[in-house]
Scaffold this active site. Sequence first.
Site, PDB file in Angstrom:
ATOM      1  N   VAL A 158      -0.520   3.757  -0.233  1.00 16.46           N
ATOM      2  CA  VAL A 158      -0.103   3.077   0.990  1.00 16.46           C
ATOM      3  C   VAL A 158      -1.192   3.308   2.048  1.00 16.46           C
ATOM      4  O   VAL A 158      -1.558   4.454   2.318  1.00 16.46           O
ATOM      5  CB  VAL A 158       1.240   3.660   1.486  1.00 16.46           C
ATOM      6  CG1 VAL A 158       1.616   3.082   2.838  1.00 16.46           C
ATOM      7  CG2 VAL A 158       2.328   3.408   0.455  1.00 16.46           C
ATOM      8  N   CYS A 159      -1.678   2.259   2.651  1.00 16.91           N
ATOM      9  CA  CYS A 159      -2.733   2.388   3.671  1.00 16.91           C
ATOM     10  C   CYS A 159      -2.221   3.167   4.886  1.00 16.91           C
ATOM     11  O   CYS A 159      -1.210   2.796   5.489  1.00 16.91           O
ATOM     12  CB  CYS A 159      -3.214   1.021   4.120  1.00 16.91           C
ATOM     13  SG  CYS A 159      -4.353   1.122   5.522  1.00 16.91           S
ATOM     14  N   VAL A 160      -2.929   4.214   5.254  1.00 18.12           N
ATOM     15  CA  VAL A 160      -2.472   5.068   6.346  1.00 18.12           C
ATOM     16  C   VAL A 160      -2.462   4.334   7.690  1.00 18.12           C
ATOM     17  O   VAL A 160      -1.507   4.469   8.466  1.00 18.12           O
ATOM     18  CB  VAL A 160      -3.322   6.366   6.419  1.00 18.12           C
ATOM     19  CG1 VAL A 160      -4.784   6.076   6.678  1.00 18.12           C
ATOM     20  CG2 VAL A 160      -2.788   7.300   7.502  1.00 18.12           C
TER      21      VAL A 160
END
Lengths: 96, 96, 119, 119, 118, 118
Positions: free
Chosen positions: C77-79
């Site tokens: 998941v992209c931070v």
Amino acid sequence: MLHIVNKSPFDRPTLATVARVAQGGALLLIEDAVVAATQGVASPLAEIQKKMPVYVLGPDLEARGLNERVIEGVTVVDYNGFVQLVAEHRNCQSWL
Amino acid sequence: MLHIVNKSPFDRPTLATVARVAQGGALLLIEDAVVAATQGVASPLAEIQKKMPVYVLGPDLEARGLNERVIEGVTVVDYNGFVQLVAEHRNCQSWL
Amino acid sequence: MKFAVLINEGPYQHQASDSAYLFCRAAIAAGHQVTRVFFYHDGVYNAIKFAEPPQDDRNIVKRWSKLAEEHGVDLVVCVAAGLRRGVKEEVLAPGFRISGLGQLIEAGIEADRLVTFGD
Amino acid sequence: MKFAVLINEGPYQHQASDSAYLFCRAAIAAGHQVTRVFFYHDGVYNAIKFAEPPQDDRNIVKRWSKLAEEHGVDLVVCVAAGLRRGVKEEVLAPGFRISGLGQLIEAGIEADRLVTFGD
Amino acid sequence: MKKFMFVNRKAPYGSVYALESLEVVLITAAFEQQVSVVFLDDGVYQLVKGGQTRGIEMKNHIPAYRVLPDYDIDKFYVERESMEARGLTPEDFVVDVIVLSAAELGALMEEQDVVLSF
Amino acid sequence: MKKFMFVNRKAPYGSVYALESLEVVLITAAFEQQVSVVFLDDGVYQLVKGGQTRGIEMKNHIPAYRVLPDYDIDKFYVERESMEARGLTPEDFVVDVIVLSAAELGALMEEQDVVLSF
């Protein structure tokens, strides 16, 4: 009826649908739809202008750097004007 | 290159863009784009077919009740075929 | 062959996550490897553990967790996209991890094919 | 005049929530009442309290909470759309409440105008 | 009693709008308002019968339109031009529909109190 | 070294894709790959200079394109037909662009290893 369109005429058929279906009232262009009211863009807007007044949301034009390109016959309004247009018309339809 | 399109030609200009830009490889229609491969629909697909083979995802056609309307010259594939198409082509582009 | 996948939309609203999942499953069944699925934009919502769809509907979040567990698929998941939208450790379903956009570029470099699913 | 608003998209991904917020604020400033904002479809993501956008960007969730606090706007998250997507009590920001679709229809009946914002 | 109109312009399954719009229409039945449901542009695909969703592992919600007349929701309008451009006829749909021209639909829309678009 | 291409086809602000695409391009700079950034269809609006976002209370991210050449990302391609249909010229853009025909763009795309579309 206030017709509200938020999509570019290049990206969606929405404005063409409004040109075909809408019988009167007024049209307000917001969000990405504001590009329809700029010079050099071919869109169904001219056809709609024969049937009803057309408004465009100024803050959305300015964000996109297009505020100096608005075509003649289209009225620029701010959010206050948006609210007034909704209040003035008996009903509204957001063409999603 | 495998070109993947997921939008209806009635709703987005994507297929027209592919017809203009794509130089070869193959086209796969998935999700709402499957309607482009059905009878009675005018779309830029015919033009694309002159340049490359066209595939359509069967499960998406069936979900929409359109599997018996596929036009000639378009090959129906399942998800396994989708994977094969990606593997067979050196690169791919999902036209979002 | 090594596949990586990019998902740009959340579950349910668009078909992107469904199509990506069915693609991954078919790829694995055909003997390919799915090294990483990267969740960007609204794609980060695929990781929310609280999702509870109707009994007769598919559970998109659980499906991804299961794929990670059974086939070692790395679910990232992209931070930055996650912070913006409130998808942080507190809400993360099993099998997902949070990391930077560099993981997407790395996946593009290392995989044989990167396939994007979105709106 | 009494306005009700329907929001069909989440924060950031689409401009819908931004446009709706600026519309509500302008309506209140003009002396109108915004009775209810109903969050449907991906609109339910507007209620996630964990959102932490970059410092130089607007905080969409907090803005809605503040509007509820200062002007008594009823922020209703659709229970069915929320369950499907994992937006439940556990993640709810202040000022939002979860209820049924009936609240949308009720808002349509009671308000003078219902304005929809979406994709 | 108010006049509610639901406008559907998107294809089913590619996005959730078709399903979640149907859920709103079902709820509206309980409020005893005057309801009409309109399909135009790609929304007309929402009514096509014979869909099999097993291959995409989603629920087929389209037959649920058939139960709406039991709740006095039976005004399903389809715009002629949208239907014809897609090679469809009223026989392709899961419910009986009223086919309207664009102008007729526009006039009907003007009469409404609340128009919800999905 | 791989050839990465970023394809932008959506207008800015109406959706987040323009901003979050730029964030990916910025990150890619650190990986020393061959990067090209393409704008076509409504994506060409992402490069229009002079935008003032105060009225919509968003951050104006478009000037950030100007820093990319400092990180050796300086191949900005614009498709001619998309640009002209919108009444735009290269002078309207925040960065220097290479204008390509649709066919030239298609040929460039064929050469890529990874194409990311936002």
